[in-house]
Design a protein around this motif. Structure first.
Motif, PDB file in Angstrom:
ATOM      1  N   TYR A  14       0.818  -1.216   0.000  1.00  0.00           N
ATOM      2  CA  TYR A  14       0.000   0.000   0.000  1.00  0.00           C
ATOM      3  C   TYR A  14       0.857   1.274   0.000  1.00  0.00           C
ATOM      4  O   TYR A  14       0.474   2.287  -0.580  1.00  0.00           O
ATOM      5  CB  TYR A  14      -0.935   0.001   1.208  1.00  0.00           C
ATOM      6  CG  TYR A  14      -2.058  -1.016   1.105  1.00  0.00           C
ATOM      7  CD1 TYR A  14      -2.718  -1.237  -0.104  1.00  0.00           C
ATOM      8  CD2 TYR A  14      -2.463  -1.752   2.213  1.00  0.00           C
ATOM      9  CE1 TYR A  14      -3.750  -2.157  -0.198  1.00  0.00           C
ATOM     10  CE2 TYR A  14      -3.493  -2.678   2.124  1.00  0.00           C
ATOM     11  CZ  TYR A  14      -4.131  -2.873   0.915  1.00  0.00           C
ATOM     12  OH  TYR A  14      -5.150  -3.779   0.817  1.00  0.00           O
ATOM     13  N   TYR A  15       2.006   1.230   0.660  1.00  0.00           N
ATOM     14  CA  TYR A  15       2.888   2.399   0.648  1.00  0.00           C
ATOM     15  C   TYR A  15       3.437   2.639  -0.761  1.00  0.00           C
ATOM     16  O   TYR A  15       3.583   3.777  -1.206  1.00  0.00           O
ATOM     17  CB  TYR A  15       4.045   2.201   1.633  1.00  0.00           C
ATOM     18  CG  TYR A  15       3.611   2.167   3.074  1.00  0.00           C
ATOM     19  CD1 TYR A  15       3.335   3.339   3.775  1.00  0.00           C
ATOM     20  CD2 TYR A  15       3.475   0.955   3.755  1.00  0.00           C
ATOM     21  CE1 TYR A  15       2.932   3.313   5.106  1.00  0.00           C
ATOM     22  CE2 TYR A  15       3.073   0.913   5.086  1.00  0.00           C
ATOM     23  CZ  TYR A  15       2.801   2.094   5.757  1.00  0.00           C
ATOM     24  OH  TYR A  15       2.399   2.061   7.068  1.00  0.00           O
ATOM     25  N   GLU A  16       3.715   1.544  -1.453  1.00  0.00           N
ATOM     26  CA  GLU A  16       4.194   1.647  -2.834  1.00  0.00           C
ATOM     27  C   GLU A  16       3.102   2.213  -3.743  1.00  0.00           C
ATOM     28  O   GLU A  16       3.371   3.023  -4.634  1.00  0.00           O
ATOM     29  CB  GLU A  16       4.618   0.259  -3.331  1.00  0.00           C
ATOM     30  CG  GLU A  16       5.091   0.231  -4.779  1.00  0.00           C
ATOM     31  CD  GLU A  16       5.342  -1.183  -5.278  1.00  0.00           C
ATOM     32  OE1 GLU A  16       5.388  -1.385  -6.505  1.00  0.00           O
ATOM     33  OE2 GLU A  16       5.482  -2.090  -4.433  1.00  0.00           O
ATOM     34  N   VAL A  17       1.860   1.795  -3.520  1.00  0.00           N
ATOM     35  CA  VAL A  17       0.738   2.287  -4.326  1.00  0.00           C
ATOM     36  C   VAL A  17       0.630   3.803  -4.230  1.00  0.00           C
ATOM     37  O   VAL A  17       0.469   4.505  -5.241  1.00  0.00           O
ATOM     38  CB  VAL A  17      -0.583   1.627  -3.875  1.00  0.00           C
ATOM     39  CG1 VAL A  17      -1.777   2.292  -4.566  1.00  0.00           C
ATOM     40  CG2 VAL A  17      -0.569   0.138  -4.190  1.00  0.00           C
ATOM     41  N   LEU A  18       0.713   4.331  -3.000  1.00  0.00           N
ATOM     42  CA  LEU A  18       0.579   5.778  -2.804  1.00  0.00           C
ATOM     43  C   LEU A  18       1.881   6.531  -3.038  1.00  0.00           C
ATOM     44  O   LEU A  18       1.880   7.763  -3.112  1.00  0.00           O
ATOM     45  CB  LEU A  18       0.073   6.075  -1.390  1.00  0.00           C
ATOM     46  CG  LEU A  18      -1.328   5.561  -1.051  1.00  0.00           C
ATOM     47  CD1 LEU A  18      -1.723   5.989   0.358  1.00  0.00           C
ATOM     48  CD2 LEU A  18      -2.366   6.065  -2.049  1.00  0.00           C
ATOM     49  N   GLY A  19       2.987   5.776  -3.125  1.00  0.00           N
ATOM     50  CA  GLY A  19       4.270   6.432  -3.365  1.00  0.00           C
ATOM     51  C   GLY A  19       4.783   7.191  -2.158  1.00  0.00           C
ATOM     52  O   GLY A  19       5.361   8.281  -2.297  1.00  0.00           O
TER      53      GLY A  19
END
Length: 381
Positions: free
Chosen positions: A6-11
């Protein structure tokens, strides 16, 4: 396909604060919103992915579970029960505020906002503290917990109206359940739509509010549920109880409950991660000559051979005698610290025996003392 982090999704980084999460989500929402990308399946998927990521990370309890267990901690398919954290944004007012600000009027937001407000919404999540004995946390247990949650009012069957009275069209919104305001937004002047605060979006009010629920249609009631506590759970870790929270609105599912572990201290053992520490007093004679002693462990008593010449503070390791690894395999270790206890209240005969013994032993029998004496001599040469 496996889900992305999820952190990768939001950058954003894993230590991102609330403002950074919201800023990242706003950017993705503007880029991939279906109104800006009609008939674009890829944009729609990215929009849903961003929604899901923000829903989890903007909720402190769900974020903590995701940080501990990854997707397994927030996915209902892993935890059982109903109403997992995925896909939609119906349970979080923050989404609605963002969409209202970004899309009201400019990309068909008025109609979409109306539709979203009339969608079923998930109920509120609850948090409770669950007290566990030390050994219950080590080996797991099934506990019954009770807490207050919302239920439909039995008096009015959830309608909010006093039995025998009728409903009428809300005078404030004219029965639409919405109030419209003209405002300026990112894309110029637009019409903002908000839920009517008089009828709460239902479009109807009552002649007389229910005397039990005061017109809300819901009441707080105590609810009991059994919780299966896994072995190895630690202080502050949470167990999600899917679909056990507050009632949803407009037919939406119940929220979730997060049971937070509070573990009582033990009279002998102290926890250090998956390891356990225990301190054991031994006598001067046991330390000098060695001895077979009885050691306490989480699994019961065991015999252990203390070697002769054991110094006070020596730590013995018993491999695999610690805490079971949560959601994993194996166990930590048990560390037993031996503390040599000096005897007190000796009689004259015992004192003489010790003096005779001390006079018979040379300093070479004491490694630490002989080194210390040499250092003192060197210091004052």
């Amino acid at each position: 396909m496996s889900k992305r982090d999820y952190y990768e999704v939001l950058g954003v980084s894993k230590d991102a604060n609330e403002a950074e999460l919201k800023k990242a989500y706003r950017k993705l929402a503007m880029q991939y919103h279906p109104d800006r990308n009609p008939d674009n399946k890829e944009s729609e998927d990215k929009f849903k992915e961003a929604n899901e990521a923000y829903e989890i990370l903007s909720n402190p309890e769900k974020r903590k579970l995701f940080d501990q267990f990854g997707h397994a901690g927030v996915d209902a398919n892993f935890g059982g029960g109903g109403g997992g954290g995925g896909g939609g944004y119906s349970g979080f007012g923050d989404f609605e505020d963002i969409f209202s600000e970004l899309f009201s009027g400019g990309f068909g937001g008025g109609a979409n906002s109306s539709r979203n407000r009339n969608q079923p919404r998930k109920g509120g999540d609850l948090k409770l503290y669950m007290d566990l004995e030390f050994m219950e946390a080590v080996f797991g247990v099934e506990k019954e917990v009770d807490f207050l949650r919302t239920e439909n009012c039995e008096t009015c069957a959830g309608s909010g109206a006093e039995p025998g009275t009728s409903k009428k069209t809300c005078e404030k919104c004219g029965g639409s359940g919405e109030l419209r305001f003209r405002q300026r937004s990112l894309f110029g002047e637009s019409i903002a739509v908000r839920e009517c605060d008089s009828c709460h979006g239902s479009g109807q009010t009552f002649e007389k509010a229910c005397h039990t629920c005061k017109g809300h249609g819901i009441v707080k009631k105590r609810h009991k549920v059994k919780v299966k506590v896994p072995n190895g759970i630690d202080e502050g870790q949470m167990i999600p109880l899917r679909g056990e929270g507050d009632l949803g609105s407009k037919g939406g599912p119940r929220g979730d409950v997060y049971a937070v572990a509070r573990i009582k201290s033990h009279i002998l053992f102290k926890r250090d991660g998956n390891d356990v520490v225990c301190e054991m007093p031994i006598t001067f004679v046991q330390a000098t000559l060695g001895d077979e002693v009885i050691l306490p462990t989480l699994d019961g008593k065991v015999k252990y051979k203390i070697p002769e010449g054991t110094q006070s503070g020596t730590v013995f390791r018993l491999k695999g005698k610690g805490i079971p690894i949560l959601n994993g395999f194996g166990r930590g270790d048990l560390y037993v610290k031996a503390n040599v206890e000096t005897p007190k209240k000796l009689n004259e005969k015992q004192k003489k025996m010790l003096k005779d013994f001390n006079e018979s032993v040379t300093i070479e029998s004491y490694d630490q003392q002989s080194v210390f004496v040499k250092k003192v001599k060197d210091l004052f040469k």
